[in-house]
Enzyme design. Structure first.
Site, PDB file in Angstrom:
ATOM      1  N   ASP A  54       0.828  -1.210   0.000  1.00 49.46           N
ATOM      2  CA  ASP A  54       0.000   0.000   0.000  1.00 49.46           C
ATOM      3  C   ASP A  54       0.861   1.258   0.000  1.00 49.46           C
ATOM      4  O   ASP A  54       0.656   2.172  -0.803  1.00 49.46           O
ATOM      5  CB  ASP A  54      -0.893   0.022   1.249  1.00 49.46           C
ATOM      6  CG  ASP A  54      -2.282  -0.537   0.995  1.00 49.46           C
ATOM      7  OD1 ASP A  54      -2.775  -0.402  -0.136  1.00 49.46           O
ATOM      8  OD2 ASP A  54      -2.875  -1.098   1.924  1.00 49.46           O
ATOM      9  N   ASP A 144      -6.399  -1.925  -4.173  1.00 50.59           N
ATOM     10  CA  ASP A 144      -7.822  -2.168  -3.970  1.00 50.59           C
ATOM     11  C   ASP A 144      -8.054  -3.675  -4.040  1.00 50.59           C
ATOM     12  O   ASP A 144      -7.688  -4.314  -5.024  1.00 50.59           O
ATOM     13  CB  ASP A 144      -8.623  -1.453  -5.065  1.00 50.59           C
ATOM     14  CG  ASP A 144     -10.116  -1.572  -4.861  1.00 50.59           C
ATOM     15  OD1 ASP A 144     -10.542  -1.728  -3.704  1.00 50.59           O
ATOM     16  OD2 ASP A 144     -10.857  -1.498  -5.857  1.00 50.59           O
ATOM     17  N   THR A 146      -7.612  -6.001  -0.882  1.00 54.07           N
ATOM     18  CA  THR A 146      -6.535  -6.528  -0.033  1.00 54.07           C
ATOM     19  C   THR A 146      -6.568  -8.050   0.076  1.00 54.07           C
ATOM     20  O   THR A 146      -5.525  -8.713  -0.006  1.00 54.07           O
ATOM     21  CB  THR A 146      -6.640  -5.913   1.379  1.00 54.07           C
ATOM     22  OG1 THR A 146      -6.554  -4.490   1.269  1.00 54.07           O
ATOM     23  CG2 THR A 146      -5.529  -6.411   2.272  1.00 54.07           C
ATOM     24  N   SER A 272     -12.217  -6.128  -5.722  1.00 57.90           N
ATOM     25  CA  SER A 272     -11.695  -4.832  -6.191  1.00 57.90           C
ATOM     26  C   SER A 272     -12.429  -4.263  -7.400  1.00 57.90           C
ATOM     27  O   SER A 272     -13.442  -4.792  -7.857  1.00 57.90           O
ATOM     28  CB  SER A 272     -10.198  -4.933  -6.506  1.00 57.90           C
ATOM     29  OG  SER A 272      -9.978  -5.517  -7.793  1.00 57.90           O
ATOM     30  N   ARG A 289     -23.482  -3.805  -5.611  1.00 56.70           N
ATOM     31  CA  ARG A 289     -22.776  -3.631  -4.331  1.00 56.70           C
ATOM     32  C   ARG A 289     -23.759  -2.984  -3.362  1.00 56.70           C
ATOM     33  O   ARG A 289     -23.822  -1.761  -3.236  1.00 56.70           O
ATOM     34  CB  ARG A 289     -21.513  -2.783  -4.506  1.00 56.70           C
ATOM     35  CG  ARG A 289     -20.647  -2.701  -3.233  1.00 56.70           C
ATOM     36  CD  ARG A 289     -19.393  -1.911  -3.518  1.00 56.70           C
ATOM     37  NE  ARG A 289     -18.603  -1.617  -2.348  1.00 56.70           N
ATOM     38  CZ  ARG A 289     -17.467  -2.227  -2.004  1.00 56.70           C
ATOM     39  NH1 ARG A 289     -17.012  -3.209  -2.757  1.00 56.70           N
ATOM     40  NH2 ARG A 289     -16.786  -1.864  -0.942  1.00 56.70           N
ATOM     41  N   ASP A 302     -12.568   4.042  -3.967  1.00 54.91           N
ATOM     42  CA  ASP A 302     -13.014   2.692  -4.302  1.00 54.91           C
ATOM     43  C   ASP A 302     -13.876   2.648  -5.560  1.00 54.91           C
ATOM     44  O   ASP A 302     -14.206   1.560  -6.043  1.00 54.91           O
ATOM     45  CB  ASP A 302     -13.812   2.086  -3.142  1.00 54.91           C
ATOM     46  CG  ASP A 302     -12.916   1.607  -2.009  1.00 54.91           C
ATOM     47  OD1 ASP A 302     -11.790   1.168  -2.298  1.00 54.91           O
ATOM     48  OD2 ASP A 302     -13.336   1.681  -0.840  1.00 54.91           O
TER      49      ASP A 302
END
Length: 358
Positions: A54, A144, A146, A272, A289, A302
């Site tokens: 990151d 994006d 993880t 992601s 989402r 995001d």
């Protein structure tokens, strides 16, 4: 507006090379994590590899932006406090950055180089902008996805340019994404994709690990499909159930008319913003989402790059009410959930969402 006359050529070149460099670094790190995990020497609670990735990704990209556009602000996910408190992590990160700068030395004239830890800390902390509805800033998600990064699965490096609250440019590096995605099991073609969009110009695909920044005229223009029949449609959703309400999404698909016998095969689960890339390239038709709770607010980094990718490929994006996402509200969106689809079915998808959420 043509490929060669758009007003963001310099911004696109810088963003492309910076995202490519960061994608190569994070890909190498992800691969090494997977190998370490296989050998049993990586503990489940060890977050240091993600932390290093990151920070390194954000440092590389922020440095490139500030070198070329010193007055631009950046809304980034990280700050350097944790890194400054752990010099061991900082040393590891600088080694990775130095290595990747040598491997991509042809980019140095444009995106620059980082040579010491203080320079890295400063670059990371350039990402402290609060955003807003006026002026120009960049939104960055350095890694994006993880969980996908740790599994050696899907993750992305995502960068967007926002002017007066509107996304005008987006670049997404997808190190592990195959060019062709048919289902959760069936992936084929070149692995590693770069997806770019410029307002009024279009959305494009090129190979992520091909050296340099190809002009848009040499990249593949991508478009969403115009499927409307539920039997033809594919849906992209997240992998992690903590990020979106999978149960609500299942109800929405049923309400929309998906056949319960085939809906599982018509659903592709990806971590992601690679979901936006699969949608924009016509390999899926709907992105769901739904919020896991009513108070959660999405972060702008995001969704910003993915948002313009969908619009410029002929699709539409909104919250659960169908309203466009507002990227001028600060570091978070002021709405609930994210829905994307081709324009022919977007309103019908929102109708199904509304019915289920009553």
């Amino acid at each position: 507006m043509s490929h060669s006359t758009h007003p963001y050529q310099k911004e696109l070149e810088v963003a492309t090379l910076a995202v490519k460099r960061a994608s190569l670094l994070t890909k190498q790190l992800s691969d090494s994590i997977v190998q370490t995990a296989k050998s049993g020497t990586l503990t489940k609670d060890d977050k240091s590899p993600v932390t290093i990735g990151d920070f390194a990704s954000q440092a590389i990209i922020n440095h490139a932006i500030k070198l070329n556009f010193p007055n631009d602000e950046i809304v980034g996910e990280e700050d350097s406090r944790e890194l400054q408190e752990n010099t061991g992590l900082a040393d590891q990160m600088l080694q990775l950055i130095t290595k990747i700068q040598k491997e991509t030395s042809g980019y140095n004239d444009i995106v620059g180089t980082l040579t010491d830890k203080n320079e890295v800390y400063q670059s990371i902390d350039f990402g402290n902008s609060q955003g807003g509805s006026k002026g120009r800033f960049w939104a960055l998600d350095p890694i994006d996805g993880t969980k996908g990064f740790l599994r050696g699965d899907q993750f992305a490096v995502c960068l967007a340019l926002i002017e007066d609250g509107k996304v005008v440019l987006g670049v997404i590096g997808c190190p592990n994404l195959s060019e062709n995605i048919v289902s959760n099991e069936e992936h084929s073609g070149v692995v590693g994709g770069l997806y770019s969009a410029v307002k009024g110009v279009g959305s494009f695909y090129s190979e992520l690990f091909k050296e340099g920044a190809e002009p848009l005229s040499q990249q593949k223009r991508i478009k969403m499909q115009n499927h409307t029949n539920p039997s033809q449609l594919k849906v992209v959703e997240g992998v992690e159930k903590g990020h979106s309400s999978h149960s609500t999404q299942t109800e929405i698909k049923a309400k929309f008319g998906f056949d319960s016998a085939t809906v599982a095969k018509q659903t592709i689960n990806l971590d992601s913003q690679v979901k936006y890339c699969v949608l924009a390239s016509g390999q899926a038709d709907i992105y769901l989402r739904l919020p896991v709770n009513e108070t959660y607010r999405e972060k702008i980094w995001d969704h910003a790059a993915g948002n313009i990718l969908i619009y410029e490929s002929g699709g539409q994006v909104g919250d659960v009410t169908g309203s466009p996402l507002n990227f001028g509200n600060g570091r978070t969106l002021d709405s609930k959930g994210v829905i994307a689809a081709n324009k022919g079915i977007f309103d019908k998808v929102i109708d199904a969402v509304t019915e289920v959420r009553k």
